[in-house]
Write a protein that holds these residues in place. Sequence first.
Motif, PDB file in Angstrom:
ATOM      1  N   UNK A   1      -5.327  -6.964   7.735  1.00 47.45           N
ATOM      2  CA  UNK A   1      -4.618  -8.044   7.046  1.00 47.45           C
ATOM      3  C   UNK A   1      -3.348  -7.504   6.390  1.00 47.45           C
ATOM      4  N   UNK A   2      -3.477  -6.329   5.778  1.00 48.45           N
ATOM      5  CA  UNK A   2      -2.341  -5.704   5.083  1.00 48.45           C
ATOM      6  C   UNK A   2      -1.230  -5.370   6.072  1.00 48.45           C
ATOM      7  N   UNK A   3      -1.634  -4.825   7.205  1.00 44.72           N
ATOM      8  CA  UNK A   3      -0.655  -4.448   8.219  1.00 44.72           C
ATOM      9  C   UNK A   3       0.113  -5.683   8.713  1.00 44.72           C
ATOM     10  N   UNK A   4      -0.615  -6.787   8.945  1.00 43.53           N
ATOM     11  CA  UNK A   4       0.038  -8.032   9.385  1.00 43.53           C
ATOM     12  C   UNK A   4       0.949  -8.574   8.283  1.00 43.53           C
ATOM     13  N   UNK A   5       0.512  -8.449   7.044  1.00 39.75           N
ATOM     14  CA  UNK A   5       1.333  -8.925   5.906  1.00 39.75           C
ATOM     15  C   UNK A   5       2.637  -8.124   5.825  1.00 39.75           C
ATOM     16  N   UNK A   6       2.521  -6.816   5.995  1.00 38.39           N
ATOM     17  CA  UNK A   6       3.726  -5.978   5.907  1.00 38.39           C
ATOM     18  C   UNK A   6       4.672  -6.297   7.068  1.00 38.39           C
ATOM     19  N   UNK A   7       4.083  -6.455   8.264  1.00 40.94           N
ATOM     20  CA  UNK A   7       4.911  -6.728   9.457  1.00 40.94           C
ATOM     21  C   UNK A   7       5.522  -8.134   9.389  1.00 40.94           C
TER      22      UNK A   7
ATOM     23  N   UNK B   1      12.553   3.556   3.157  1.00 38.18           N
ATOM     24  CA  UNK B   1      12.605   3.715   4.625  1.00 38.18           C
ATOM     25  C   UNK B   1      12.197   2.436   5.363  1.00 38.18           C
ATOM     26  N   UNK B   2      11.068   1.831   4.926  1.00 38.12           N
ATOM     27  CA  UNK B   2      10.556   0.676   5.706  1.00 38.12           C
ATOM     28  C   UNK B   2      11.510  -0.512   5.591  1.00 38.12           C
ATOM     29  N   UNK B   3      11.939  -0.806   4.356  1.00 39.51           N
ATOM     30  CA  UNK B   3      12.840  -1.962   4.153  1.00 39.51           C
ATOM     31  C   UNK B   3      14.174  -1.718   4.859  1.00 39.51           C
ATOM     32  N   UNK B   4      14.703  -0.496   4.761  1.00 40.18           N
ATOM     33  CA  UNK B   4      15.998  -0.202   5.424  1.00 40.18           C
ATOM     34  C   UNK B   4      15.869  -0.418   6.927  1.00 40.18           C
TER      35      UNK B   4
ATOM     36  N   UNK C   1      11.904  -1.621  12.328  1.00 40.42           N
ATOM     37  CA  UNK C   1      11.122  -2.071  11.170  1.00 40.42           C
ATOM     38  C   UNK C   1       9.649  -2.152  11.515  1.00 40.42           C
ATOM     39  N   UNK C   2       9.346  -2.724  12.684  1.00 40.81           N
ATOM     40  CA  UNK C   2       7.942  -2.861  13.095  1.00 40.81           C
ATOM     41  C   UNK C   2       7.295  -1.485  13.246  1.00 40.81           C
ATOM     42  N   UNK C   3       8.067  -0.533  13.794  1.00 35.65           N
ATOM     43  CA  UNK C   3       7.518   0.830  13.984  1.00 35.65           C
ATOM     44  C   UNK C   3       7.227   1.478  12.630  1.00 35.65           C
ATOM     45  N   UNK C   4       8.130   1.297  11.681  1.00 41.71           N
ATOM     46  CA  UNK C   4       7.929   1.882  10.340  1.00 41.71           C
ATOM     47  C   UNK C   4       6.722   1.228   9.654  1.00 41.71           C
ATOM     48  N   UNK C   5       6.556  -0.062   9.851  1.00 43.97           N
ATOM     49  CA  UNK C   5       5.405  -0.755   9.235  1.00 43.97           C
ATOM     50  C   UNK C   5       4.110  -0.200   9.810  1.00 43.97           C
ATOM     51  N   UNK C   6       4.071  -0.039  11.145  1.00 43.48           N
ATOM     52  CA  UNK C   6       2.848   0.486  11.798  1.00 43.48           C
ATOM     53  C   UNK C   6       2.520   1.878  11.237  1.00 43.48           C
ATOM     54  N   UNK C   7       3.560   2.694  11.124  1.00 48.03           N
ATOM     55  CA  UNK C   7       3.401   4.079  10.639  1.00 48.03           C
ATOM     56  C   UNK C   7       2.858   4.077   9.203  1.00 48.03           C
TER      57      UNK C   7
END
Lengths: 93, 93, 93, 93
Positions: free
Chosen positions: A56-62, D64-67, D76-82
């Motif tokens: 859920x957190x991962x989807x929220x962040x994405x 990093x993620x927001x930038x 952005x999606x790659x940074x979120x996954x990481x």
Amino acid sequence: MPGYSDAREAHLRRLRRIEGQIRGLQRMVDDDVYCIDVLTQVSAATRALQSFALELLSEHMAGCVVDAARNDPEEGAAKVKEAADAIARLVKS
Amino acid sequence: MPGYSDAREAHLRRLRRIEGQIRGLQRMVDDDVYCIDVLTQVSAATRALQSFALELLSEHMAGCVVDAARNDPEEGAAKVKEAADAIARLVKS
Amino acid sequence: MPGYSDAREAHLRRLRRIEGQIRGLQRMVDDDVYCIDVLTQVSAATRALQSFALELLSEHMAGCVVDAARNDPEEGAAKVKEAADAIARLVKS
Amino acid sequence: MPGYSDAREAHLRRLRRIEGQIRGLQRMVDDDVYCIDVLTQVSAATRALQSFALELLSEHMAGCVVDAARNDPEEGAAKVKEAADAIARLVKS
């Protein structure tokens, strides 16, 4: 719409399974099952809850966090802070 | 009889409450509730499961482990090892 | 003598390794290493600390708690309560 | 530059304190301090490591993620996954 809405059915299936695990614990306690076996099931249910939360957190962040960051830096910063607090609660629970 | 049998009713009430929390999570996901609010409830349910496990473990140690230790050193050592493994699973979940 | 004294050297070696991991984290932060790589090392150091704690707890239960239980029921109950509280702190940290 | 570079000195002070806590554990084990007291200090050091990790993660997400999300959706999606994978490791350690 929240970031998880695309995966809603999968999340609901997962939560129903966890509900089943909790009812299973009730049956074990009702049947005087050996403590260690009950504790083993508690660890399994805890891990299942954790996996649901991480998904859920991962989807929220994405979704929500990235969208906010792209729209407006301040909104993005607020969403990051909110997510970071939720992560802290997860890590400490 | 397991160490927790004296407290069975209290444990069952607790597990039914946790079951209710999991059903509450299902309603939240069904109603597209904001992710962070769902995650807050997950942390609450996780802590409730943890408290149940710690209570059960304490009763097991005070009952089964201590009884085994008083009866026979080898049996006591085996019960301690078993409890230590269960604790490791709890700590790592 | 505490339950861990037979394994003291192994524990000290372990703690020195963890100390080295923490100094390694300092070097990473000093060298501007990418955040995710630093976080990976933090998880490794946390797991090492946990393993040390679980080992120590197991020795304590096998030594101090079992000895107390064999000598005197009340003393045994007090040691169990004390160990259960320490386990709760570990689970919640 | 990583997201944490502005707070580098604060992080280094924190890590040096944690290093001191680990050396303190070595002294306790050397001095045959009672197991439960050693375990209490392990919980304290674990929480300190967790706080450092949560702070670093928050700065990484805000930086990093927001930038990445603002520059390019895929990045952005790659940074979120990481970041989500790093969070999972933290939650499970």
